[in-house]
Scaffold this motif. Structure first.
Motif, mmCIF file in Angstrom:
data_model
loop_
_atom_site.group_PDB
_atom_site.id
_atom_site.type_symbol
_atom_site.label_atom_id
_atom_site.label_comp_id
_atom_site.label_asym_id
_atom_site.label_seq_id
_atom_site.Cartn_x
_atom_site.Cartn_y
_atom_site.Cartn_z
ATOM 1 N N UNK A 1 0.819 -1.220 0.000
ATOM 2 C CA UNK A 1 0.000 0.000 0.000
ATOM 3 C C UNK A 1 0.849 1.264 0.000
ATOM 4 N N UNK A 2 1.999 1.197 0.669
ATOM 5 C CA UNK A 2 2.800 2.402 0.887
ATOM 6 C C UNK A 2 3.822 2.636 -0.216
ATOM 7 N N UNK A 3 4.431 1.551 -0.724
ATOM 8 C CA UNK A 3 5.496 1.677 -1.732
ATOM 9 C C UNK A 3 5.007 1.066 -3.038
ATOM 10 N N UNK A 4 4.435 1.898 -3.877
ATOM 11 C CA UNK A 4 3.827 1.388 -5.110
ATOM 12 C C UNK A 4 4.842 0.683 -5.992
ATOM 13 N N UNK A 5 6.084 1.225 -6.011
ATOM 14 C CA UNK A 5 7.108 0.645 -6.873
ATOM 15 C C UNK A 5 7.937 -0.401 -6.142
ATOM 16 N N UNK A 6 7.557 -0.741 -4.921
ATOM 17 C CA UNK A 6 8.329 -1.691 -4.133
ATOM 18 C C UNK A 6 8.021 -3.138 -4.490
ATOM 19 N N UNK B 1 8.788 6.565 7.333
ATOM 20 C CA UNK B 1 10.127 5.998 7.174
ATOM 21 C C UNK B 1 10.522 5.931 5.696
ATOM 22 N N UNK B 2 9.582 5.516 4.844
ATOM 23 C CA UNK B 2 9.860 5.445 3.403
ATOM 24 C C UNK B 2 10.111 6.839 2.840
ATOM 25 N N UNK B 3 9.326 7.807 3.298
ATOM 26 C CA UNK B 3 9.545 9.190 2.849
ATOM 27 C C UNK B 3 10.917 9.695 3.286
ATOM 28 N N UNK B 4 11.337 9.290 4.489
ATOM 29 C CA UNK B 4 12.662 9.675 4.978
ATOM 30 C C UNK B 4 13.748 9.078 4.097
#
Length: 279
Positions: free
Chosen positions: A22-27, A110-113
């Protein structure tokens, strides 16, 4: 972005994988490992991931042991039920430190960081033939490895405060066949895990399955009354019958009622336990 999850509790690993989707679309999660040995083997056999989510307490030791056995060439976000390892985490490739159960808002932060650090650290290497993601990851790793290990606990910005006392659980719903009933927290001697399932044991020696992981339970319980002795046991104060000195600074605990397996507290947690017991 390729992601490795190092987590020994399968429900927790699956939940983190769902949150990442949900958080990292390209993950893309390229691997899930559950022990120090398995993680070292995976890292030796596979291309380095762009990011590692790493639990600290694993079945065969602490994940910090991984760094002693192999060069970890990826930034790391630690996920743990304990908050006492923050300083140690920031001495390795850590960009963040999230307390379990991991919430989507904290994960997103955390991902944004990571993204912000990665963007800031893109330099001449991005012009040398590497793509921008590869270049920025290389620079980020170099930056993390040269951060002075004097970081203070105030640098840990994503740790959530423990809930106020009124938020702690005072009872647990138990399912027995078609019957539901509740067990008061005052009746609980300790919680324990067996075959990756969690149970509570009452003072009158009944054992009941509870629908939470040990990491989730430790967040629900009043830390003045309950202490996580190790990966397998969370004990209530009155259930700690005897404490024995053990080798290498560890402590051996006798519980009341008795637990079927040996209960040993690590050297790292021994001092904290003594304080909790009122030393």
């Amino acid at each position: 972005m390729t992601i490795l999850i190092i987590e020994d509790e399968e429900p927790t690993a699956r939940k983190l994988q769902r949150l990442l989707a949900d958080v990292v679309a390209e993950g893309r999660v390229v691997g899930i490992t559950g022990s120090v040995d398995e993680s070292v083997e995976w890292l030796r056999a596979n291309p380095k991931p762009d990011l590692i989510f790493m639990d600290i307490e694993l079945a065969d030791g602490q994940s910090f042991d991984i760094f002693n056995r192999i060069s970890v060439a990826s930034p790391v976000i630690f996920t743990t039920a304990y908050d006492e390892y923050a300083i140690k985490a920031f001495k390795v490739n850590s960009i963040d430190y999230l307390l379990k159960p991991v919430k989507e808002a904290d994960l997103r932060q955390a991902i944004n960081k990571l993204q912000a650090l990665r963007d800031v650290l893109v330099d001449q290497k991005s012009k040398s033939g590497m793509n921008s993601l590869e270049a920025s990851m290389a620079n980020l790793l170099q930056h993390l490895q040269h951060i002075a290990p004097s970081a203070t606990p105030h640098a840990v910005t994503t740790d959530r405060p423990r809930p106020m006392p009124f938020a702690f659980r005072d009872r647990f719903m138990i399912k027995q066949g078609q019957r539901l009933f509740s067990v008061s927290i005052d009746e609980v001697a300790f919680f324990f895990s067996r075959n990756k399932l969690s149970f509570l044991k009452t003072r009158d020696e009944h054992e009941w399955l509870v629908d939470y992981t040990m990491d989730e339970l430790v967040q629900m319980l009043d830390p003045r009354r309950f202490f996580r002795l190790n990966r397998q046991v969370i004990a209530e104060l009155r259930a700690v019958d005897k404490v024995h000195l053990y080798f290498n600074g560890k402590l051996k605990i006798n519980l009341r009622p008795a637990f079927e397996e040996e209960v040993v507290v690590s050297r790292e947690k021994a001092g904290e336990l003594k304080l909790w017991l009122g030393e």
